[in-house]
Scaffold this active site. Sequence first.
Site, PDB file in Angstrom:
ATOM      1  N   ASP A   4      55.118  51.123  33.024  1.00  0.00           N
ATOM      2  CA  ASP A   4      54.083  51.600  33.987  1.00  0.00           C
ATOM      3  C   ASP A   4      52.830  50.943  33.768  1.00  0.00           C
ATOM      4  O   ASP A   4      52.538  50.841  32.627  1.00  0.00           O
ATOM      5  CB  ASP A   4      54.267  53.022  34.326  1.00  0.00           C
ATOM      6  CG  ASP A   4      53.552  53.218  35.729  1.00  0.00           C
ATOM      7  OD1 ASP A   4      53.486  52.242  36.607  1.00  0.00           O
ATOM      8  OD2 ASP A   4      53.577  54.357  35.899  1.00  0.00           O
ATOM      9  N   HIS A  21      52.376  41.738  35.835  1.00  0.00           N
ATOM     10  CA  HIS A  21      53.750  41.590  35.652  1.00  0.00           C
ATOM     11  C   HIS A  21      54.001  40.408  34.638  1.00  0.00           C
ATOM     12  O   HIS A  21      54.842  40.665  33.796  1.00  0.00           O
ATOM     13  CB  HIS A  21      54.534  41.413  36.901  1.00  0.00           C
ATOM     14  CG  HIS A  21      54.286  42.589  37.796  1.00  0.00           C
ATOM     15  ND1 HIS A  21      54.384  43.925  37.444  1.00  0.00           N
ATOM     16  CD2 HIS A  21      54.218  42.810  39.147  1.00  0.00           C
ATOM     17  CE1 HIS A  21      54.159  44.756  38.511  1.00  0.00           C
ATOM     18  NE2 HIS A  21      54.122  44.058  39.515  1.00  0.00           N
ATOM     19  N   LEU A 115      71.335  45.506  19.050  1.00  0.00           N
ATOM     20  CA  LEU A 115      70.776  46.065  19.917  1.00  0.00           C
ATOM     21  C   LEU A 115      71.248  45.973  21.437  1.00  0.00           C
ATOM     22  O   LEU A 115      71.635  44.691  21.761  1.00  0.00           O
ATOM     23  CB  LEU A 115      69.024  45.277  20.185  1.00  0.00           C
ATOM     24  CG  LEU A 115      68.404  46.040  21.383  1.00  0.00           C
ATOM     25  CD1 LEU A 115      68.005  47.810  20.786  1.00  0.00           C
ATOM     26  CD2 LEU A 115      67.075  45.265  21.425  1.00  0.00           C
TER      27      LEU A 115
HETATM   28  C1  FPP Z   1      55.386  48.914  36.758  1.00  0.00           C
HETATM   29  O1  FPP Z   1      54.007  48.790  36.972  1.00  0.00           O
HETATM   30  C2  FPP Z   1      56.056  47.772  36.413  1.00  0.00           C
HETATM   31  C3  FPP Z   1      56.946  47.238  37.192  1.00  0.00           C
HETATM   32  C4  FPP Z   1      57.243  47.843  38.710  1.00  0.00           C
HETATM   33  C5  FPP Z   1      57.807  46.019  37.020  1.00  0.00           C
HETATM   34  C6  FPP Z   1      58.149  45.766  35.552  1.00  0.00           C
HETATM   35  C7  FPP Z   1      58.435  44.637  35.434  1.00  0.00           C
HETATM   36  C8  FPP Z   1      58.239  43.588  34.354  1.00  0.00           C
HETATM   37  C9  FPP Z   1      57.461  44.120  33.155  1.00  0.00           C
HETATM   38  C10 FPP Z   1      58.382  42.014  34.363  1.00  0.00           C
HETATM   39  C11 FPP Z   1      59.696  41.542  34.467  1.00  0.00           C
HETATM   40  C12 FPP Z   1      60.791  42.177  33.557  1.00  0.00           C
HETATM   41  C13 FPP Z   1      61.448  41.893  32.767  1.00  0.00           C
HETATM   42  C14 FPP Z   1      62.581  42.543  32.140  1.00  0.00           C
HETATM   43  C15 FPP Z   1      61.234  40.391  31.916  1.00  0.00           C
HETATM   44  P1  FPP Z   1      53.089  48.911  38.432  1.00  0.00           P
HETATM   45  O2  FPP Z   1      53.244  47.580  38.974  1.00  0.00           O
HETATM   46  O3  FPP Z   1      53.961  50.190  38.981  1.00  0.00           O
HETATM   47  O4  FPP Z   1      51.910  49.495  37.712  1.00  0.00           O
HETATM   48  P2  FPP Z   1      50.949  50.129  38.693  1.00  0.00           P
HETATM   49  O5  FPP Z   1      51.331  51.675  38.498  1.00  0.00           O
HETATM   50  O6  FPP Z   1      49.541  50.231  37.741  1.00  0.00           O
HETATM   51  O7  FPP Z   1      50.782  49.598  40.135  1.00  0.00           O
END
Ligand code: FPP
Length: 217
Positions: A4, A21, A115
Amino acid sequence: MIMDGNGRWAQARGWPRLAGHRAGAETVRRMVEAAPGLGIGTLTLYAFSSDNWKRPQDEIAGLFRLFARYLKQEAAKLAEQGVRFEMIGRRDRLPGPLVSLVEETESFTQAGTRLHLRVAVDYSSRDAILRAVEAGACDRESMQAHLGPDVDLLIRTSGEQRLSDFLLWECAYAEFSFLDVAWPELTETEVREALEDFRSRDRRYGGVKLSRVQALR
Ligand code: FPP
């Protein structure tokens, strides 16, 4: 791990959410590399929840592109490092080429034993439980066979303290570690500290400590 804080991390720097991201995908690489050395056997990452379909179309497309790029760039390394990759979640609503890439990576890495990396995409734990029930799971063992192993430690970054429909059944006796750091800035050191804290906890599973039982006799 609930990854997050990517969006807020980027916005705080005046960057588009997708930049967060992108940085988050680098953290995924770091965590996957670090996990076996930290004693982690199964690592489940929440990449895209079924509720994330509510996000803007370009953010969703960007996330899928990052996921596809990760698989293309990392598949060989994952296999080499003994990582078995698996995607959990619905596949029928994802872009066809992404699903093919997921399937190829799963079969390419299936021999990995160091893993078990599970990435949750279009994932809802409530839906996963309902699907298991529809498939005939009616006791704890068959439910676990459909869903996966119990979670020992759940780490969520960026200060939020909620489960967000992630591994509800599997977290029945999970310990929780809520870290203030945003996912793009999470380091191996913080995970090591969270694990050390976790290992020092007294997990009683509803029972009492043996020494206390003896004291009561
Ligand atoms: C939450 O942050 C994160 C996500 C919804 C996406 C996670 C994806 C990645 C880390 C990249 C791609 C994945 C892989 C497996 C390579 P948020 O956008 O909800 O953050 P916020 O709460 O600050 O808005």
